[in-house]
Enzyme design. Structure first.
Site, short mmCIF file in Angstrom:
data_model
loop_
_atom_site.label_atom_id
_atom_site.label_comp_id
_atom_site.label_asym_id
_atom_site.label_seq_id
_atom_site.Cartn_x
_atom_site.Cartn_y
_atom_site.Cartn_z
CG ASN A 37 -2.18 0.76 1.04
OD1 ASN A 37 -2.53 1.10 -0.10
ND2 ASN A 37 -2.89 1.05 2.12
CG HIS A 122 -12.60 -2.12 8.70
ND1 HIS A 122 -11.52 -1.43 8.21
CD2 HIS A 122 -12.13 -3.32 9.11
CE1 HIS A 122 -10.44 -2.21 8.31
NE2 HIS A 122 -10.78 -3.36 8.84
CE1 TYR A 160 -5.79 2.86 10.78
CE2 TYR A 160 -7.08 1.77 12.47
CZ TYR A 160 -6.49 1.77 11.22
OH TYR A 160 -6.63 0.67 10.43
CG ASP A 215 -6.05 -1.43 14.28
OD1 ASP A 215 -5.03 -1.34 14.98
OD2 ASP A 215 -6.01 -1.61 13.04
CG HIS A 217 -3.09 1.89 12.93
ND1 HIS A 217 -2.36 2.70 12.10
CD2 HIS A 217 -3.53 0.87 12.16
CE1 HIS A 217 -2.38 2.21 10.86
NE2 HIS A 217 -3.08 1.09 10.88
CD GLU A 241 -5.56 -4.74 13.95
OE1 GLU A 241 -6.80 -4.94 13.91
OE2 GLU A 241 -4.90 -4.40 12.97
NE ARG A 288 -4.55 -7.49 12.43
CZ ARG A 288 -5.35 -7.42 11.37
NH1 ARG A 288 -6.09 -8.45 11.02
NH2 ARG A 288 -5.40 -6.33 10.64
CD GLU A 344 -8.36 -5.92 8.34
OE1 GLU A 344 -7.22 -6.43 8.28
OE2 GLU A 344 -8.56 -4.70 8.56
C1 CS2 Z 1 -5.32 -1.55 9.32
C2 CS2 Z 1 -4.89 -1.28 7.93
O1 CS2 Z 1 -6.70 -3.23 8.44
C3 CS2 Z 1 -6.11 -2.83 9.43
O2 CS2 Z 1 -6.16 -3.37 10.50
O3 CS2 Z 1 -4.46 -1.37 10.36
O4 CS2 Z 1 -6.00 -0.72 7.32
C4 CS2 Z 1 -3.69 -0.37 7.70
O5 CS2 Z 1 -3.91 0.91 8.19
C5 CS2 Z 1 -3.40 -0.32 6.23
O6 CS2 Z 1 -3.23 -1.61 5.75
C6 CS2 Z 1 -2.18 0.51 5.92
O7 CS2 Z 1 -1.83 0.40 4.58
MG MG Z 2 -4.66 -2.87 11.80
#
Ligand code: CS2
Ligand code: MG
Length: 408
Positions: A37, A122, A160, A215, A217, A241, A288, A344
């Site tokens: 990404n 999500h 986030y 999450d 992050h 997470e 993950r 996911e």
């Molecule tokens: C995230 C991702 O899916 C998740 O759990 O943490 O969306 C992440 O932010 C992206 O893959 C970044 O490219």
């Molecule tokens: Mg994540």
């Protein structure tokens, strides 16, 4: 049998998917996903400039030896760019293997351990009220597990994976467009004060059966992560997470010592050497990695086996940055893995994406059902691909209130 050629395509509907196609002298071809990404041109260049010229003439059935050649032969090993590039080759070679055997990949792994595999969607909202609407939407669609993220009152920018403004948040995707990153401001104190109560309210609203994921992050320090994990214990999260920065395997010791909240980590890992201590010391509950960044099916399956020895279940990354090709690789692993946890899910579902990557994998009632087609069970429509081209993007960056750089 010989590899006769390989091509790399970069582009897709609202995403720069990096798609590898490996051709053979027997007419069978294999597909792989090297999407990294916001750095998509780099694995594409690694493939075109170094790996593909070496692949031509090799026997595609020797996927293990080819993986070892590229991994050991690189000398400067690992890292997301190289592993995404190897990952695409490895997936494509497994795809070819499955097509030659006339079997779906899960059969080559050991068959099915389950019919449907649980996925999570999500949900997000600029505030808690919007987040609750978003969760209700996914619950009505039949999802049994939902990741929940919401805006924090008083935080100068959205936190986030949260939209800036209130509104329709059913299909919210972080805006990565433009090469100069957007700046988000993060306030740990406000987050720590607000989020445990918000999660408790969600649990109260949706009852005991909904699987709730959250999450962080990588934004908390180990002590803060421990405090947060302890504070959310009464909520009964399915998982918490990335509470702490992922490059420090020892950081999770403190979290583990202070809380029984299940911990998931690993979307940024590239190899078993990033998570071996976490797994062997039983500091986490879900691993993950993605088939792409892990370097393909071959190494990811080994990580799943190591995890199984230590009661760690899978929870493969499935952000929209992964194309349906690597998602398919994960669907086959999910169908087989005795220690499967959850997947996911965001990729499939747009008509443009389905047209570019036709497949028989199905989503029903919050579960994914793997296709029985030989190999990965997903194709790539090159005529459709001609509609798309690369467009540069960047992840947002994060600063603390005083301007200090922080973890996105
Ligand atoms: C995230 C991702 O899916 C998740 O759990 O943490 O969306 C992440 O932010 C992206 O893959 C970044 O490219
Ligand atoms: Mg994540």
């Amino acid at each position: 049998m010989k590899i006769t050629g390989a091509t790399v395509f970069v582009g897709g509907p609202a995403k720069n998917y990096v798609t590898l196609k490996i051709m053979t002298d027997q007419g069978v071809y294999g597909l792989g996903d090297a999407t990294l990404n916001n750095r998509e041109t780099l694995p594409a260049a690694y493939l075109r400039d170094y790996l593909i010229p070496n692949l031509i003439g090799m026997d595609p059935r020797n996927s293990e030896d080819i993986w070892q050649l590229f991994y050991r032969g690189a000398y400067f090993r690992r890292g997301p760019i190289a592993m995404a590039a190897f990952g695409a080759i490895d997936m494509a070679l497994w795809d070819i293997k499955g097509k030659l055997a006339n079997m779906p990949l899960y059969q080559l792994f050991g068959g099915k351990s389950r019919e449907g595999a649980l996925v999570y969607a999500h949900a997000t909202g600029a505030d808690l009220e919007d987040l609750i609407d978003s969760i209700s939407h996914y619950v009505e669609q039949g999802y049994k597990a939902v990741r929940v993220q919401c805006g924090i009152p008083g935080m100068p920018t959205a936190s986030y994976a949260v939209p800036d403004k209130k509104g329709d948040v059913r299909n919210y995707i972080t805006d990565y467009s433009g090469i100069k990153p957007k700046v988000e401001i993060w306030d740990t104190d406000r987050y720590m004060r607000y989020m445990p109560g918000a999660l408790a309210e969600i649990r109260g609203r949706f009852g005991a059966d909904l699987k709730i994921l959250h999450d962080v992050h990588h934004r908390l320090l180990p002590r803060e992560g421990a405090e947060f994990a302890k504070a959310v214990e009464p909520v009964g999260l399915f998982w918490l997470e990335d509470p702490t920065p992922a490059e420090d395997q020892d950081a999770l010791k403190l979290v583990r010592q202070h809380s029984t909240t299940p911990i998931a980590i690993g979307e940024v890992f590239n190899s078993v050497w990033d998570c071996n201590k976490l797994i062997e010391n039983e500091l986490i509950d879900y691993i993950r990695l993605a088939a792409t960044y892990a370097g393909g099916i071959t190494p990811l399956k080994r990580i799943v086996d190591l995890a199984g020895l230590h009661h760690v279940r899978t929870g493969f990354h499935g952000a929209p940055s992964h194309s349906p090709i690597s998602m398919a690789a994960q669907y086959h692993l999910n169908a087989w893995a005795p220690n499967f946890g959850i997947q996911e899910y965001l990729v499939l579902g747009t008509p443009e994406c389905d047209a570019l990557f036709p497949s028989g994998h199905r989503m029903e009632n919050g579960m994914v059902f793997v296709s029985d087609a030989p190999g990965l069970g997903v194709d790539f429509d090159e005529q459709e691909a001609a509609r798309y081209s690369y467009s540069p993007g960047s992840h947002p960056v994060v600063r603390l209130l005083d301007g200090t750089m922080w973890n996105y």
